[in-house]
Motif scaffolding. Structure first.
Motif, mmCIF file in Angstrom:
data_model
loop_
_atom_site.group_PDB
_atom_site.id
_atom_site.type_symbol
_atom_site.label_atom_id
_atom_site.label_comp_id
_atom_site.label_asym_id
_atom_site.label_seq_id
_atom_site.Cartn_x
_atom_site.Cartn_y
_atom_site.Cartn_z
ATOM 1 N N VAL A 91 0.834 -1.200 0.000
ATOM 2 C CA VAL A 91 0.000 0.000 0.000
ATOM 3 C C VAL A 91 0.871 1.252 0.000
ATOM 4 N N LEU A 92 0.554 2.179 -0.908
ATOM 5 C CA LEU A 92 1.243 3.464 -0.982
ATOM 6 C C LEU A 92 0.518 4.544 -0.188
ATOM 7 N N ALA A 93 -0.807 4.498 -0.193
ATOM 8 C CA ALA A 93 -1.609 5.513 0.499
ATOM 9 C C ALA A 93 -2.988 4.926 0.752
ATOM 10 N N GLN A 94 -3.624 5.366 1.839
ATOM 11 C CA GLN A 94 -4.979 4.910 2.140
ATOM 12 C C GLN A 94 -5.732 5.993 2.894
ATOM 13 N N ALA A 95 -7.045 5.924 2.833
ATOM 14 C CA ALA A 95 -7.896 6.904 3.507
ATOM 15 C C ALA A 95 -9.141 6.195 4.028
ATOM 16 N N ILE A 96 -9.505 6.498 5.261
ATOM 17 C CA ILE A 96 -10.719 5.939 5.865
ATOM 18 C C ILE A 96 -11.904 6.839 5.533
ATOM 19 N N VAL A 97 -13.020 6.223 5.166
ATOM 20 C CA VAL A 97 -14.261 6.953 4.911
ATOM 21 C C VAL A 97 -15.339 6.348 5.804
ATOM 22 N N PRO A 98 -15.802 7.087 6.822
ATOM 23 C CA PRO A 98 -16.846 6.553 7.704
ATOM 24 C C PRO A 98 -18.159 6.405 6.954
ATOM 25 N N ILE A 99 -18.951 5.443 7.376
ATOM 26 C CA ILE A 99 -20.297 5.283 6.837
ATOM 27 C C ILE A 99 -21.264 5.860 7.872
ATOM 28 N N LEU A 100 -22.007 6.878 7.477
ATOM 29 C CA LEU A 100 -22.849 7.623 8.407
ATOM 30 C C LEU A 100 -24.237 7.014 8.513
ATOM 31 N N PRO A 101 -24.892 7.160 9.672
ATOM 32 C CA PRO A 101 -26.238 6.579 9.838
ATOM 33 C C PRO A 101 -27.225 7.057 8.788
ATOM 34 N N GLU A 102 -27.074 8.294 8.333
ATOM 35 C CA GLU A 102 -28.014 8.842 7.348
ATOM 36 C C GLU A 102 -27.626 8.507 5.914
ATOM 37 N N ASP A 103 -26.503 7.808 5.721
ATOM 38 C CA ASP A 103 -26.040 7.515 4.373
ATOM 39 C C ASP A 103 -26.992 6.581 3.629
ATOM 40 N N THR A 104 -27.213 6.907 2.367
ATOM 41 C CA THR A 104 -27.718 5.934 1.407
ATOM 42 C C THR A 104 -26.505 5.394 0.652
ATOM 43 N N LEU A 105 -26.716 4.379 -0.138
ATOM 44 C CA LEU A 105 -25.608 3.887 -0.951
ATOM 45 C C LEU A 105 -25.067 5.013 -1.824
ATOM 46 N N GLU A 106 -25.960 5.844 -2.348
ATOM 47 C CA GLU A 106 -25.553 6.911 -3.255
ATOM 48 C C GLU A 106 -24.711 7.972 -2.546
ATOM 49 N N THR A 107 -25.111 8.381 -1.337
ATOM 50 C CA THR A 107 -24.344 9.416 -0.635
ATOM 51 C C THR A 107 -23.005 8.869 -0.159
ATOM 52 N N PHE A 108 -23.001 7.616 0.302
ATOM 53 C CA PHE A 108 -21.741 6.995 0.697
ATOM 54 C C PHE A 108 -20.809 6.855 -0.503
ATOM 55 N N GLU A 109 -21.347 6.448 -1.631
ATOM 56 C CA GLU A 109 -20.538 6.300 -2.836
ATOM 57 C C GLU A 109 -19.957 7.644 -3.271
ATOM 58 N N ALA A 110 -20.740 8.720 -3.156
ATOM 59 C CA ALA A 110 -20.255 10.047 -3.538
ATOM 60 C C ALA A 110 -19.070 10.469 -2.668
ATOM 61 N N ARG A 111 -19.154 10.209 -1.357
ATOM 62 C CA ARG A 111 -18.038 10.571 -0.474
ATOM 63 C C ARG A 111 -16.828 9.681 -0.724
ATOM 64 N N MET A 112 -17.053 8.433 -1.082
ATOM 65 C CA MET A 112 -15.948 7.559 -1.446
ATOM 66 C C MET A 112 -15.222 8.099 -2.680
ATOM 67 N N HIS A 113 -15.987 8.544 -3.660
ATOM 68 C CA HIS A 113 -15.356 9.069 -4.867
ATOM 69 C C HIS A 113 -14.550 10.328 -4.570
ATOM 70 N N GLU A 114 -15.052 11.183 -3.692
ATOM 71 C CA GLU A 114 -14.296 12.370 -3.296
ATOM 72 C C GLU A 114 -12.959 11.979 -2.666
ATOM 73 N N ALA A 115 -12.998 10.969 -1.816
ATOM 74 C CA ALA A 115 -11.762 10.491 -1.183
ATOM 75 C C ALA A 115 -10.819 9.885 -2.214
ATOM 76 N N GLU A 116 -11.374 9.155 -3.178
ATOM 77 C CA GLU A 116 -10.552 8.555 -4.229
ATOM 78 C C GLU A 116 -9.817 9.619 -5.038
ATOM 79 N N HIS A 117 -10.522 10.707 -5.362
ATOM 80 C CA HIS A 117 -9.920 11.753 -6.186
ATOM 81 C C HIS A 117 -8.719 12.384 -5.482
ATOM 82 N N ARG A 118 -8.816 12.526 -4.183
ATOM 83 C CA ARG A 118 -7.670 13.058 -3.426
ATOM 84 C C ARG A 118 -6.556 12.017 -3.323
#
Length: 203
Positions: free
Chosen positions: A159-186
């Motif tokens: 592994v070169l780099a990693q980032a944790i993305v919490p899954i929030l109680p209010e998350d839908t799959l779509e909102t969680f996926e959107a935050r994952m993509h934001e983390a991926e871009h960084r």
């Protein structure tokens, strides 16, 4: 110093490719994208590359399957198509195809992958959906993404780099996926930066 040459391999929308192109353009990466490769003709990432003036290569697996050729033949031919671009680093940014040693041995230690899960969690496809479903079952409270060196074992290289993305109680799959993509871009930019720093030390 001449910028490092990147070959980016994609299969879909190309939002991570766009993050790489942007980081090269604004100087966050001392590199340029020399080629974008896709195994899917309809991949929007090819459009992104063309708009940025980057050469593209569409290289499908289907003709090889139709001829009954071994997967390693495809990988070897793909490597030969890429080799003239003299890549310092090959970045798998949504490339939906497991690469065999027939490809990897042509570019030893120079192929990295962005995977939408943390080390040891959800290797393979549909990792974001699988993480969200595991959260709904009460098995996990977070997921994340990583950039790693590619080895023949799926999503298991150093592994070169990693980032944790919490899954929030209010998350839908779509909102969680959107935050994952934001983390991926960084993270893809950070992972490339670290890989290039390692190559610079070797030079």
């Amino acid at each position: 110093m001449e910028p490092f040459r990147l070959v980016v391999m994609i299969s879909g929308f190309g939002s991570n490719l766009q993050a790489i192109l942007d980081a090269c353009a604004d100087g966050r990466l001392p590199a340029r994208v020399a080629l974008v490769v896709s195994n899917r003709k309809e991949a929007y990432g090819l459009v992104r590359a063309q708009r940025a003036g980057v050469p593209t290569l569409y290289f499908p697996l289907k003709p090889y399957r139709e001829q009954g050729l071994d997967r390693t033949v495809y990988d070897r031919d793909l490597a030969e198509q890429i080799r003239p671009f003299r890549p310092d680093l090959i970045v798998l940014a949504g490339w939906m195809h497991v690469l065999s040693p027939a490809f990897l041995d042509c570019f030893p230690g120079r192929v990295i992958n962005l995977h939408p899960a943390l080390p040891g969690m959800f290797p393979g496809t549909n990792a974001i959906r699988r993480a969200y479903e595991a959260y709904r079952r009460g098995e996990i409270s977070y997921s994340g993404c990583m950039v790693h060196l590619v080895t023949p074992e799926v999503d298991a290289g150093p592994v070169l780099a990693q980032a944790i993305v919490p899954i929030l109680p209010e998350d839908t799959l779509e909102t969680f996926e959107a935050r994952m993509h934001e983390a991926e871009h960084r993270l893809i930019v950070e992972g490339i930066r670290r890989a290039l720093a390692g190559l610079a030390q070797e030079a």
